[in-house]
Enzyme design. Structure first.
Site, short mmCIF file in Angstrom:
data_model
loop_
_atom_site.label_atom_id
_atom_site.label_comp_id
_atom_site.label_asym_id
_atom_site.label_seq_id
_atom_site.Cartn_x
_atom_site.Cartn_y
_atom_site.Cartn_z
N SER A 22 0.82 -1.20 0.00
CA SER A 22 0.00 0.00 0.00
C SER A 22 0.86 1.26 0.00
CB SER A 22 -0.91 0.01 1.24
OG SER A 22 -1.58 1.25 1.38
N TYR B 105 -1.96 5.90 -5.22
CA TYR B 105 -3.01 6.88 -5.45
C TYR B 105 -2.37 8.00 -6.27
CZ TYR B 105 -5.68 4.80 -1.55
OH TYR B 105 -6.37 3.95 -0.72
N THR C 101 -4.81 2.91 -7.92
CA THR C 101 -6.17 2.93 -7.39
C THR C 101 -6.94 4.05 -8.08
OG1 THR C 101 -5.57 1.98 -5.26
CG2 THR C 101 -7.58 3.29 -5.33
N LYS D 188 -6.77 -0.59 -10.47
CA LYS D 188 -7.54 -1.22 -9.42
C LYS D 188 -8.75 -0.35 -9.08
CE LYS D 188 -7.15 -2.73 -4.57
NZ LYS D 188 -8.09 -1.75 -3.96
N HIS E 168 -12.85 -1.44 -3.51
CA HIS E 168 -12.06 -0.99 -2.35
C HIS E 168 -12.52 -1.69 -1.07
CE1 HIS E 168 -9.17 2.52 -1.97
NE2 HIS E 168 -9.20 2.09 -0.72
N ASP F 113 -10.90 -8.72 -6.35
CA ASP F 113 -10.80 -8.80 -4.90
C ASP F 113 -12.18 -8.49 -4.30
OD1 ASP F 113 -11.21 -6.01 -4.74
OD2 ASP F 113 -9.13 -5.56 -4.33
N GLY F 114 -12.27 -8.59 -2.97
CA GLY F 114 -13.50 -8.22 -2.28
C GLY F 114 -14.37 -9.42 -1.95
N ARG G 147 -8.46 -8.29 3.93
CA ARG G 147 -8.77 -8.51 5.35
C ARG G 147 -8.28 -9.87 5.84
NH1 ARG G 147 -13.20 -5.57 3.37
NH2 ARG G 147 -13.58 -3.61 4.52
#
Length: 320
Positions: A89, A111, A137, A196, A220, A251-252, A275
């Site tokens: 990140s 970002y 992102t 992303k 996100h 993802d997610g 997560r």
């Protein structure tokens, strides 16, 4: 939950999208093929020149030092030991050089910043550190309304922690973000460029046009626009728009090996978990490794029962 647990687990607004991501996988059912003689399974894949022991990456998540004293280096070391890649990140709490010293295969999440000179310096820095791709992102022109953080008053890192790769500045969200910014990034780096936050098929097509090497279907983790479509529900239309020209990741809501199988069968080239990794990191690097190996064992078992030796053997008609 503690304030920091809420930060990692929470989503935007009423957390409808956060729940929808998980629910989308809960709704799917696998239709196994039988008598396929798969023998031992082979989970390996290569993605944008990155060799992975399974089609899984650790998604970019901020502030790992809030989860465990080993921070991002702990997660990266676990990823390296497992043979998968980690997307670092931009809000990492340890320097990219320190994370790279673990020997992990790293991508870097960015970002886009209004200060273009700083952005160029950061790109040069992470490239020198050896990252293999830049993950941009694109779903955050403004910061999400994260109800739990607001209720907890969590707006700043505790004393002693910083975004270690930002040279003392804050990460800026930019509501002027446009495809021109992507064109500039494309010209500024020779590394693979991954977008992303793609959910609409028209944007997936534009991503190809503007030189993206891959896209990640992502909302996100439900932390930006509450009420946005679940990523698994968005995946088929994005795949159709891309038409096989570049890899599509997702993802997610991925919590188990059968979730990975469902995404792969629908056509995703690989999956990312955020997560899951952070929950593992609460127990240190060994906790992250345990989470990864659990997913590997579950995916391997599910492939055998679905009648596939490798992820490429799966097909969309096996999912209802």
């Amino acid at each position: 939950m503690t304030v920091y647990q809420d930060f990692f687990e929470g989503g935007a607004g009423e957390e409808r999208t956060l729940r929808a991501n998980v629910d989308a996988f809960e709704r799917r059912r696998i239709i196994p093929r039988v008598l396929r003689g798969t023998g031992p399974r082979d989970l390996r894949t290569t993605l944008l020149g990155t060799d992975l022991s399974m089609p899984l990456l650790l998604a970019p998540t901020a502030f790992h030092l809030l989860a465990h004293p080993t921070g991002e280096t702990g997660a990266a070391g676990a990823a390296a030991a497992a043979g998968i890649a980690m997307v670092v990140s931009m809000a990492a709490t340890q320097p990219i050089e320190q994370i790279a010293d673990t020997g992990a295969t790293l991508w870097f999440q960015l970002y886009p910043q209004p200060d273009l000179d700083f952005q160029d310096r950061l790109l040069r820095r992470v490239t020198k550190a050896g990252v293999k791709a830049i993950v941009v992102t694109v779903d955050s022109p403004v910061f999400g309304h994260r109800t739990r953080d607001l209720a907890n008053g969590f707006t700043d890192l505790p004393a002693g922690l910083t975004c270690a790769n930002m040279d003392g500045r804050d990460i800026a969200m930019d509501d002027t973000l446009s495809w021109e910014h992507i064109d500039r990034l494309r010209a500024a780096t020779g590394l693979p460029l991954v977008l992303k936050g793609i959910l609409h098929p028209a944007d997936a097509g534009l991503a190809v046009t503007h030189g993206a090497d891959a896209v990640i279907v992502s909302n996100h983790g439900g932390r930006q626009l509450d009420g946005a479509i679940a990523t698994l529900d968005a995946l088929p239309a994005v795949l159709q728009a891309v038409g096989g020209r570049i890899p599509v990741l997702v993802d997610g809501g991925i919590r188990r090996g059968t979730d990975i199988l469902v995404a792969l069968a629908l056509g995703a080239a690989a999956t990312l978990v955020g997560r899951v990794g952070i929950r593992g990191l609460a127990g240190g690097p060994d906790g992250v490794r345990e989470k990864i190996e659990n997913l590997r064992a579950q995916l391997d078992h599910a492939l055998a029962l679905a009648g596939a030796q490798r992820p490429a053997d799966l097909s969309p008609d096996q999912i209802s």
